[in-house]
Design a protein around this motif. Sequence first.
Motif, PDB file in Angstrom:
ATOM      1  N   GLY A 228       0.710  -1.229   0.146  1.00 53.17           N
ATOM      2  CA  GLY A 228      -0.075   0.058   0.149  1.00 53.17           C
ATOM      3  C   GLY A 228       0.832   1.195  -0.067  1.00 53.17           C
ATOM      4  N   LEU A 229       0.130   2.259  -0.243  1.00 48.12           N
ATOM      5  CA  LEU A 229       1.025   3.637  -0.375  1.00 48.12           C
ATOM      6  C   LEU A 229       1.498   3.780   0.746  1.00 48.12           C
ATOM      7  CD1 LEU A 229       1.446   6.334  -1.824  1.00 48.12           C
ATOM      8  CD2 LEU A 229      -0.750   7.266  -0.935  1.00 48.12           C
ATOM      9  N   HIS A 230       0.918   3.937   2.141  1.00 49.13           N
ATOM     10  CA  HIS A 230       1.566   4.211   3.468  1.00 49.13           C
ATOM     11  C   HIS A 230       2.725   3.256   3.710  1.00 49.13           C
ATOM     12  CE1 HIS A 230       1.717   5.284   7.563  1.00 49.13           C
ATOM     13  NE2 HIS A 230       1.785   4.388   7.944  1.00 49.13           N
ATOM     14  N   PHE A 231       2.635   1.849   3.300  1.00 48.74           N
ATOM     15  CA  PHE A 231       3.810   0.953   3.754  1.00 48.74           C
ATOM     16  C   PHE A 231       5.063   1.480   2.546  1.00 48.74           C
ATOM     17  CE2 PHE A 231       6.427  -2.477   2.681  1.00 48.74           C
ATOM     18  CZ  PHE A 231       6.947  -2.936   3.873  1.00 48.74           C
ATOM     19  N   VAL A 232       4.717   1.761   1.485  1.00 49.09           N
ATOM     20  CA  VAL A 232       5.657   2.222   0.489  1.00 49.09           C
ATOM     21  C   VAL A 232       6.457   3.582   0.918  1.00 49.09           C
ATOM     22  CG1 VAL A 232       6.250   3.004  -1.737  1.00 49.09           C
ATOM     23  CG2 VAL A 232       4.949   1.079  -1.491  1.00 49.09           C
ATOM     24  N   ARG A 233       5.577   4.606   1.259  1.00 53.34           N
ATOM     25  CA  ARG A 233       6.032   5.788   1.826  1.00 53.34           C
ATOM     26  C   ARG A 233       6.849   5.902   2.981  1.00 53.34           C
ATOM     27  NH1 ARG A 233       2.309  10.818   0.011  1.00 53.34           N
ATOM     28  NH2 ARG A 233       2.311  10.585  -2.125  1.00 53.34           N
ATOM     29  N   LYS A 237      10.760   6.682   3.520  1.00 44.25           N
ATOM     30  CA  LYS A 237      11.182   7.624   4.469  1.00 44.25           C
ATOM     31  C   LYS A 237      12.319   7.124   5.467  1.00 44.25           C
ATOM     32  CE  LYS A 237       9.100  10.065   8.759  1.00 44.25           C
ATOM     33  NZ  LYS A 237       8.044  10.673   9.441  1.00 44.25           N
ATOM     34  N   ASN A 238      12.335   5.795   5.849  1.00 39.33           N
ATOM     35  CA  ASN A 238      13.280   5.186   6.586  1.00 39.33           C
ATOM     36  C   ASN A 238      14.408   4.576   5.916  1.00 39.33           C
ATOM     37  OD1 ASN A 238      11.512   5.483   9.186  1.00 39.33           O
ATOM     38  ND2 ASN A 238      10.345   3.978   8.668  1.00 39.33           N
ATOM     39  N   GLN A 239      14.484   4.714   4.519  1.00 44.51           N
ATOM     40  CA  GLN A 239      15.487   4.432   3.642  1.00 44.51           C
ATOM     41  C   GLN A 239      15.475   2.824   3.711  1.00 44.51           C
ATOM     42  OE1 GLN A 239      19.212   6.439   4.070  1.00 44.51           O
ATOM     43  NE2 GLN A 239      18.194   8.527   4.301  1.00 44.51           N
ATOM     44  N   CYS A 240      14.371   2.117   3.948  1.00 44.62           N
ATOM     45  CA  CYS A 240      14.394   0.871   3.933  1.00 44.62           C
ATOM     46  C   CYS A 240      13.964   0.347   2.210  1.00 44.62           C
ATOM     47  CB  CYS A 240      13.478   0.162   4.774  1.00 44.62           C
ATOM     48  SG  CYS A 240      13.752   0.507   6.735  1.00 44.62           S
ATOM     49  N   TYR A 241      14.732   0.438   1.554  1.00 44.38           N
ATOM     50  CA  TYR A 241      14.496   0.337   0.039  1.00 44.38           C
ATOM     51  C   TYR A 241      14.349  -1.144  -0.129  1.00 44.38           C
ATOM     52  CZ  TYR A 241      15.996   5.312   0.035  1.00 44.38           C
ATOM     53  OH  TYR A 241      16.136   6.411   0.307  1.00 44.38           O
ATOM     54  N   LEU A 268      19.455  -0.963  -6.020  1.00 46.66           N
ATOM     55  CA  LEU A 268      18.365   0.267  -5.919  1.00 46.66           C
ATOM     56  C   LEU A 268      18.611   0.868  -4.543  1.00 46.66           C
ATOM     57  CD1 LEU A 268      15.176  -1.329  -7.689  1.00 46.66           C
ATOM     58  CD2 LEU A 268      16.837   0.362  -8.475  1.00 46.66           C
ATOM     59  N   LEU A 269      19.529   1.619  -4.209  1.00 49.13           N
ATOM     60  CA  LEU A 269      19.818   2.099  -2.999  1.00 49.13           C
ATOM     61  C   LEU A 269      19.543   3.595  -3.029  1.00 49.13           C
ATOM     62  CD1 LEU A 269      23.374   0.435  -2.463  1.00 49.13           C
ATOM     63  CD2 LEU A 269      20.920  -0.538  -1.456  1.00 49.13           C
ATOM     64  N   PHE A 270      18.584   4.053  -3.732  1.00 53.08           N
ATOM     65  CA  PHE A 270      18.210   5.321  -3.851  1.00 53.08           C
ATOM     66  C   PHE A 270      16.589   5.260  -3.928  1.00 53.08           C
ATOM     67  CE2 PHE A 270      19.413   4.048  -8.072  1.00 53.08           C
ATOM     68  CZ  PHE A 270      18.088   4.009  -8.689  1.00 53.08           C
ATOM     69  N   PRO A 271      15.958   6.520  -3.345  1.00 54.88           N
ATOM     70  CA  PRO A 271      14.646   6.521  -3.287  1.00 54.88           C
ATOM     71  C   PRO A 271      13.819   6.218  -4.680  1.00 54.88           C
ATOM     72  CG  PRO A 271      15.447   8.446  -2.135  1.00 54.88           C
ATOM     73  CD  PRO A 271      16.680   7.990  -2.880  1.00 54.88           C
ATOM     74  N   PRO A 272      12.670   5.816  -4.713  1.00 56.25           N
ATOM     75  CA  PRO A 272      12.057   5.769  -6.026  1.00 56.25           C
ATOM     76  C   PRO A 272      12.086   7.172  -6.708  1.00 56.25           C
ATOM     77  CG  PRO A 272      10.751   4.380  -4.447  1.00 56.25           C
ATOM     78  CD  PRO A 272      11.979   4.918  -3.866  1.00 56.25           C
ATOM     79  N   THR A 273      12.096   7.017  -8.235  1.00 54.74           N
ATOM     80  CA  THR A 273      12.223   8.220  -8.657  1.00 54.74           C
ATOM     81  C   THR A 273      10.942   9.077  -9.394  1.00 54.74           C
ATOM     82  OG1 THR A 273      12.800   6.722 -10.590  1.00 54.74           O
ATOM     83  CG2 THR A 273      14.718   7.678  -9.431  1.00 54.74           C
ATOM     84  N   TYR A 274       9.780   8.425  -8.936  1.00 54.78           N
ATOM     85  CA  TYR A 274       8.607   8.861  -9.614  1.00 54.78           C
ATOM     86  C   TYR A 274       7.388   8.460  -8.446  1.00 54.78           C
ATOM     87  CZ  TYR A 274       4.119   8.752 -12.318  1.00 54.78           C
ATOM     88  OH  TYR A 274       3.288   8.800 -13.174  1.00 54.78           O
TER      89      TYR A 274
END
Length: 476
Positions: A228-233, A237-241, A268-274
Amino acid sequence: MQKHTFPILTTADCGAAVSRHSPLSVTWMRAHPPSSMASLLSIHVVTWNVASAAPPPDLSDLLQLNNLNLNLDVYVIGLQEMNCGIMSLLSDTAFEDPWSSFLMDVLSPLSFVKVSSVRMQGLLLLIFAKYQHLPFIQILSTKSTPTGLFGYWGNKGGVNIFLKFYGYYVSIINCHLPPHMANNDQRLEHFDRILEMQNFEAQDIPNILDHDLILWFGDMNFRIEDFGLHFVRESIKNQCYSDLWEKDQLIIAKRHDPLLREFQEGPLLFPPTYKFDKNSNNYDSSEKKRKPAWTDRILWRLKQQPQAAIHTPTLSAPHFTLFLRSYVSHMLYSISDHKPVTSTFDLELKPLVSAPLITLLPESPCTNESDMLISYSLTADFLSSPWDWIGLYKVGLRHINDYVSYVWVRDNQVSFSDGLNQVYIDISDIPETEDQFLLFYYSNNLHSVVGISKPFKIQPRSFLAEGPLDEAQPQI
């Protein structure tokens, strides 16, 4: 040209160097100098969906211009969703598009020349190289593969530049695949279609899967399933990619598709780009609140060698090896709803072609008081053409057509022999400036630069003044 190597990242197979959920392992390669016959070249790859925006004023971070640890040789730049309105396309047809022009302005003072480009509506692919590499880069083909509207419309699809680089076959593909979570099967179909369309008319050119290197990147539009959106965000936020990797559609597809699995990707050690709100680093705050995703990806594939046994992994040839140095996004830029992604590679190779086909020698000293005499020699296997030409360029040229003057090699020929030819550039075509210059030999048959001189200066004309007896005197 050789460079010192240092510990770098390479991605080989699934492992736990980053996390037990890592899509690709990260292993530290022992620092080693290239073998005595090998060269080490650095390639910087950029992919960015620019959402019809004009270039920002500063691209230093994107192009790593301030990174003193990098000595780049080649830039490969792929853009998606460039402004492709009718008026914009008409303007870009008559003139350079704003992105190409801006990138040339930035890179040409650093000795990078635009080698080739191909555009299909909003897709643009550019290759820049330092000018000393030009005699070893042969552009074999450029191609556009539309996949939108059942293959008739180029809003989606891929653009390709196929070249020989120091004798090795390299294919570079920039793509834009279908959007939306539910269209994953369609994305994979378009991926396959683009690959299948990379056929070449020349019989001596191998199938794309037999090329030594494929670089494939772009807005691939793969999404994060199930979560879900909340889990992804919260994970971002916690950099748990790594918590999100197992539901990334591209990673899932690679588990099931043997051919796709041959394409490697960095971790993929950077935040999602979209998707971001424009002019901010905030994810989509509109009513749709689209779930963040790693839509923008950079993949590569090295030519697979025959397997010695069923359990023996296939490896690239030892004389052509690609190492990943970095794979990052650039949060600094906010002109688009996508963040750009870059990879920097070290390419270690033993050149199959180590000497240019043409050796150019301007007369020395060279002045603008008389015609410029140019001597050049050809290798035995070079097939010249009456349409070959030699161009005179200022150091800092933007592209191959950025010449000051030129001469057809058969028009102003002074003499020729088995080993040496001479032509001249008329005095009226020689500039009166103290800039540094280069000579390029362009082959019409190969559609490439095949020879380049060393930089040289043109000495200015002597300014004469009249003496007391009306005799011409040098002006000091």
